[in-house]
Design a protein around this motif. Structure first.
Motif, PDB file in Angstrom:
ATOM      1  N   VAL A   1      34.543 112.766  26.682  1.00  0.00           N
ATOM      2  CA  VAL A   1      35.578 113.629  26.041  1.00  0.00           C
ATOM      3  C   VAL A   1      36.520 113.209  25.522  1.00  0.00           C
ATOM      4  O   VAL A   1      36.972 114.034  24.294  1.00  0.00           O
ATOM      5  N   THR A   2      36.919 111.750  25.298  1.00  0.00           N
ATOM      6  CA  THR A   2      37.779 111.447  24.511  1.00  0.00           C
ATOM      7  C   THR A   2      37.077 111.368  22.853  1.00  0.00           C
ATOM      8  O   THR A   2      38.098 111.784  22.231  1.00  0.00           O
TER       9      THR A   2
ATOM     10  N   SER B   1      35.102 113.621  21.963  1.00  0.00           N
ATOM     11  CA  SER B   1      34.880 115.058  21.532  1.00  0.00           C
ATOM     12  C   SER B   1      36.443 115.355  20.880  1.00  0.00           C
ATOM     13  O   SER B   1      36.693 116.017  20.026  1.00  0.00           O
ATOM     14  N   LEU B   2      37.735 115.007  21.532  1.00  0.00           N
ATOM     15  CA  LEU B   2      38.782 115.198  21.268  1.00  0.00           C
ATOM     16  C   LEU B   2      39.155 114.565  19.854  1.00  0.00           C
ATOM     17  O   LEU B   2      39.760 115.270  19.210  1.00  0.00           O
ATOM     18  N   ARG B   3      38.805 113.429  19.853  1.00  0.00           N
ATOM     19  CA  ARG B   3      39.003 113.073  18.303  1.00  0.00           C
ATOM     20  C   ARG B   3      38.410 113.551  17.294  1.00  0.00           C
ATOM     21  O   ARG B   3      38.782 113.793  16.072  1.00  0.00           O
TER      22      ARG B   3
ATOM     23  N   LYS C   1      37.705 116.689  17.309  1.00  0.00           N
ATOM     24  CA  LYS C   1      38.243 117.997  16.929  1.00  0.00           C
ATOM     25  C   LYS C   1      39.466 117.807  16.180  1.00  0.00           C
ATOM     26  O   LYS C   1      39.860 118.442  15.278  1.00  0.00           O
ATOM     27  N   GLU C   2      40.162 116.837  16.530  1.00  0.00           N
ATOM     28  CA  GLU C   2      41.426 116.310  15.600  1.00  0.00           C
ATOM     29  C   GLU C   2      40.985 116.123  14.121  1.00  0.00           C
ATOM     30  O   GLU C   2      41.875 116.591  13.463  1.00  0.00           O
TER      31      GLU C   2
ATOM     32  N   SER D   1      50.409 114.709  15.369  1.00  0.00           N
ATOM     33  CA  SER D   1      50.189 115.750  16.453  1.00  0.00           C
ATOM     34  C   SER D   1      49.868 117.204  15.268  1.00  0.00           C
ATOM     35  O   SER D   1      50.812 117.381  14.283  1.00  0.00           O
TER      36      SER D   1
END
Length: 257
Positions: free
Chosen positions: A30-31, A33-35, A37-38, A97
């Motif tokens: 998950v981590t 994947s989030l990175r 996407k960012e 952000s």
């Protein structure tokens, strides 16, 4: 896990062992994947900024083919509007952000950019709190600020008196144009004050046919905001709108030439 228990009056410890390898691997996935996407979102903002710069360059090339000086001027204004939107995506590309953009920092960057393009010798002050807004809010605010600043740099610089000295303006000693960004009575407020001669008598911004003020009025309504004009030894255009779901802090900074 260790749990104390009592067996026939004697203390014991119940020990349990659980294999959490799958859970840790899922969390790591998950981590990652989030990175990813960012990174992808930042790349999207970067590409949008580049595409907007290409559009502005094409408009500039087109303006060189225009026989009319007025047509070239109008295209140059459109170029600056495109650049004001590109600046938002440029700032999002460089921050952690991707949900918020600091309207105060954006105002400082845009004001300096416009001064360099339109009036390099103008004395500028930017008083801006940290006002974080979403991209959907930042884009119309950026266009509003672009129009008000363009108008100020083109028409709002102090007039020269008989002795060649600038006549006193309303912005305060030492400055020609003052930009303010912050929160007033729980509403976002953006104001641009100049030291020019002001609009003609009877001028009503609500009835102006100029494209710039038409954009400001339309975008202000989009933000559920209000446009105000105060005329006294110069002009002060101010737009206020509801804060909405923005976060802000009252740290004020000042940009001086």
């Amino acid at each position: 896990t260790l749990v104390p228990i009592d067996l026939n009056g004697e203390p014991h410890v119940l020990a349990g062992v659980t294999d959490v390898t799958d859970q840790l691997e899922a969390q790591a996935a998950v981590t990652r994947s989030l990175r990813e996407k960012e990174t992808l979102l930042k790349e999207i903002h970067h590409r949008v900024k580049n595409n907007l710069q290409v559009i502005s360059s094409l408009l500039m090339l087109q303006s060189e083919q225009m026989p009319s000086e007025r047509a070239r001027e109008l295209l140059a204004e459109s170029v600056q509007r495109v650049r004001s939107m590109a600046l938002i995506h440029q700032q999002l590309y460089g921050v952690e952000s991707l949900e918020r953009i600091d309207l105060g920092d954006y105002a400082r960057t845009l004001a300096e950019s416009l001064r360099g393009a339109l009036a390099p010798h103008a004395r500028l002050r930017v008083d801006a709190s940290v006002v974080e807004v979403t991209v959907d809010t930042a884009v119309p605010f950026g266009l509003i600020l672009n129009e008000l600043l363009t108008n100020a740099f083109k028409y709002g610089l102090p007039q020269r008196g008989e002795g060649g000295e600038p006549t006193p303006g309303r912005t305060g000693e030492g400055f020609d144009i003052v930009v303010e960004v912050g929160i007033v009575e729980e509403r976002i407020r953006v104001a641009v004050t100049d030291s020019g001669k002001g609009p003609p008598e009877g001028f009503d911004p609500a009835r102006s046919s100029g494209l710039g003020l038409q954009l400001v009025r339309t975008l202000s309504r989009q933000l559920r905001g209000k446009l105000e004009l105060d005329v006294d030894r110069g002009s002060r255009f101010a737009v206020t709108c509801p804060r909405g779901p923005v976060r802000w802090s009252e740290t004020s900074t000042e940009g001086v030439p």
